[in-house]
Write an enzyme that holds these catalytic residues in place. Structure first.
Site, PDB file in Angstrom:
ATOM      1  N   HIS A  56      81.291 -14.579  -7.575  1.00  0.00           N
ATOM      2  CA  HIS A  56      82.111 -15.786  -7.705  1.00  0.00           C
ATOM      3  C   HIS A  56      81.263 -17.033  -7.938  1.00  0.00           C
ATOM      4  CE1 HIS A  56      85.143 -13.582  -4.841  1.00  0.00           C
ATOM      5  NE2 HIS A  56      85.137 -13.067  -6.053  1.00  0.00           N
ATOM      6  N   PRO A  57      80.378 -17.052  -8.929  1.00  0.00           N
ATOM      7  CA  PRO A  57      79.581 -18.257  -9.160  1.00  0.00           C
ATOM      8  C   PRO A  57      80.445 -19.381  -9.722  1.00  0.00           C
ATOM      9  CG  PRO A  57      79.237 -16.704 -10.948  1.00  0.00           C
ATOM     10  CD  PRO A  57      80.093 -16.002  -9.919  1.00  0.00           C
TER      11      PRO A  57
END
Length: 563
Positions: free
Chosen positions: A474-475
């Site tokens: 989940h960058p």
């Protein structure tokens, strides 16, 4: 007449056919008036491993579909370099992710607005979530039913372990939620996934492929964008490489980067837009000094808490070659059985400590004890919960490795560099043990496998997390939306100080949402499309938001709140 400096031109040039880029391709071309070109480094999504929900881990690491990026050695993770999978295929990461559909809490969007993302509070983003959805549970004030993205629950929790997890959460005092993407996120309930008729419903399936029937939309595959073409401080097009040849496409109206939290800041910096000192150190001419480009990198980590199971009802019994063949055949011919699910069919959201208004811990429950790809499975039978602390304080950055567009970016996350983040996992592990100790698991519980009964002290838990934690993929945050000096885009996704250039993807999130980020990224594409087209925003929602009664009572009394 085409400008002789360009090979061809369009009204809008979108870089990246990912979760947001596919949305934009559809919405910007819908009226048939705008010529839209989408440039995608990857290719088609025809693989059965992309289409079959339960096979999602296979393309996750395939060179054909994944950029194959790795972070730099992380001190907080014992120097490990963590694989950072990002989709390199139409649909982007929505074509290779775990299919989880999580909007986040209302508090996430209140936080965005407080940080300068005006108009992105919950009341204003909820209509765009609804517009994107075809929710198979039905329509209400929170859910849409006529949108492109189908939302369902796989096999409807047929395995009793999923229901046991929900019951255990309620027994532990957290309550149940009928719809964690609706009125109340907090609590335990079913898990949503992006599946239509047993097949992955990526943004390529939902938005891009139907739109490709239009004459005014062109999708160029295997096209690697190398830089944004500038005239002064105005974006006028992009340069890309395809099959060894450079091409230039002119944008009559706008260039839109939807290339991911890694590649959008990379392209800005390659084009001279970013921190001046960093660009100069690599010999890149500075077009616009924008210090926030590449900063504010955030990600969710997760750990797996596993227990042995007394009964032979877990997914561990389906890992043999014959079982896999039968699962695949049932899916291929009938689109039914285990193949239609990502196997995360129940989940939970809790507040880990006193004083929190919204949940900060996320659980995804799996009726098996095994790695994503089926490797490292425990002997016998087991189950596990994926535990993530959703509000990390640690921040990292994306840098250029060199001025070469083919060089992968430098990814520095600084995982667990803040004490509060370490404490979140200490609390999370202990609270998870409380949940697994509830009566609902009495018929199944047969001892803790991981982290194991010897892991008890803060130091023990810290060491276990450092050794085993993995990214939840989940960058976000590297082209942050806002109005201060470190913001990269304004609340309409326009790059600050540059004309005719926007960023529309997860990189513009000021902070991570409470859960997986694919659903919020789709929403970003929906809302940004109206900004780009100059349309008035959808009317804000008046739907109420759940607040825990104890929080409200203690706030009125002036004291802290607890679960």
């Amino acid at each position: 007449m085409t400008d002789p400096k360009f090979d061809y031109e369009a009204d809008y040039v979108i870089v990246g056919a990912g979760s947001a880029g596919c949305v934009l391709a559809d919405r910007l071309s819908a009226d048939g008036k705008n010529k839209v070109v989408v440039l995608e480094t990857g290719g088609k999504d025809n693989s059965v491993f992309i289409k079959m929900p339960t096979a999602f881990s296979i393309p996750l690491g395939m060179k054909k579909y994944d950029w194959g990026l790795y972070a730099e050695p992380e001190p907080g993770l014992n120097g490990r370099r963590i694989h950072q999978a990002r989709g390199k295929v139409i649909g982007g990461s929505s074509s290779i992710n775990g299919l989880a559909y999580v909007r986040g809490s209302a508090g996430d969007y209140a936080e965005w607005a407080e940080l300068g993302a005006t108009g992105w509070d919950y009341a204003n983003v909820l209509p765009y979530f609804r517009r994107s959805e075809d929710c198979l549970y039905g329509e209400d004030a929170y859910r849409g039913v006529n949108g492109p993205v189908s939302i369902t629950n796989g096999n409807n929790m047929k395995n009793p372990l999923y229901r046991a997890f929900i019951a255990a959460g309620e027994q532990a005092g957290y309550g149940m939620t009928e719809d964690y993407n609706g009125y109340r996120q907090e609590g335990f309930g079913r898990m949503d996934m992006t599946v239509r008729d047993g097949i992955r419903c990526s943004t390529a399936v939902a938005y891009l492929k139907p739109a490709m029937e239009r004459d005014n939309l062109e999708v160029v595959l295997h096209a690697t964008t190398t830089r944004i073409l500038m005239e002064g401080k105005r974006a006028v097009g992009v340069e890309y490489r395809r099959r060894g040849k450079l091409h230039r496409v002119k944008a009559r109206r706008e260039v839109i980067l939807s290339a991911s939290s890694f590649n959008s800041p990379k392209l800005l910096m390659l084009s001279g837009i970013g921190p001046a000192a960093h660009l100069k150190s690599l010999g890149i001419d500075v077009v616009h000094d924008l210090p926030g480009v590449g900063q504010n990198l955030q990600d969710h980590l997760e750990v797996w808490v596993q227990q042995a199971c007394k009964q032979p009802i877990t997914l561990n019994g389906t890992l043999g070659p014959i079982s896999k063949l039968l699962i695949g055949a049932q899916w291929f011919f009938f689109k039914s059985g285990l193949g239609i699910s990502n196997q995360f069919e129940s989940n939970g959201y809790i507040r880990s400590r006193a004083g929190l208004k919204f949940p900060d811990i996320q659980y995804h429950f799996l009726a098996g004890a095994l790695a994503y790809d089926g490797s490292s499975a425990v002997k016998g039978h087991g189950y596990q919960v994926h535990l993530g602390a959703n509000k990390p304080k640690s921040r990292g950055e994306v840098r250029l490795r060199s001025a070469d567009p083919d060089a992968p970016p430098v990814l520095i996350f600084n995982y667990l560099s803040e004490e509060e983040d370490k404490q979140a996992y200490r609390d999370g592990v202990r609270l998870t043990r409380e949940i697994f100790a509830q009566p609902a698991f009495d018929p199944y519980r047969d001892g803790e496998i991981s982290p194991g009964p010897d892991v008890q002290s803060d130091a023990d838990i810290d060491a276990w997390v450092a050794e085993t934690a993995e990214t939840a993929y989940h960058p976000a945050g590297t082209c942050r939306m806002g109005t201060d000096d470190m913001a990269v885009v304004d609340p309409e996704c326009r790059v600050r100080g540059i004309e005719s250039l926007r960023v529309v993807d997860s990189s513009i999130m000021p902070t991570l949402t409470d859960g997986n980020i694919n659903a919020p990224t789709i929403m970003i594409g929906e809302k940004a499309a109206d900004h780009i087209l100059g349309r008035p925003p959808l009317p804000p929602s008046t739907a109420p938001v759940y607040h825990a009664p104890d929080w409200e009572e203690r706030q009125r009394a002036g004291g802290p709140a607890a679960r």
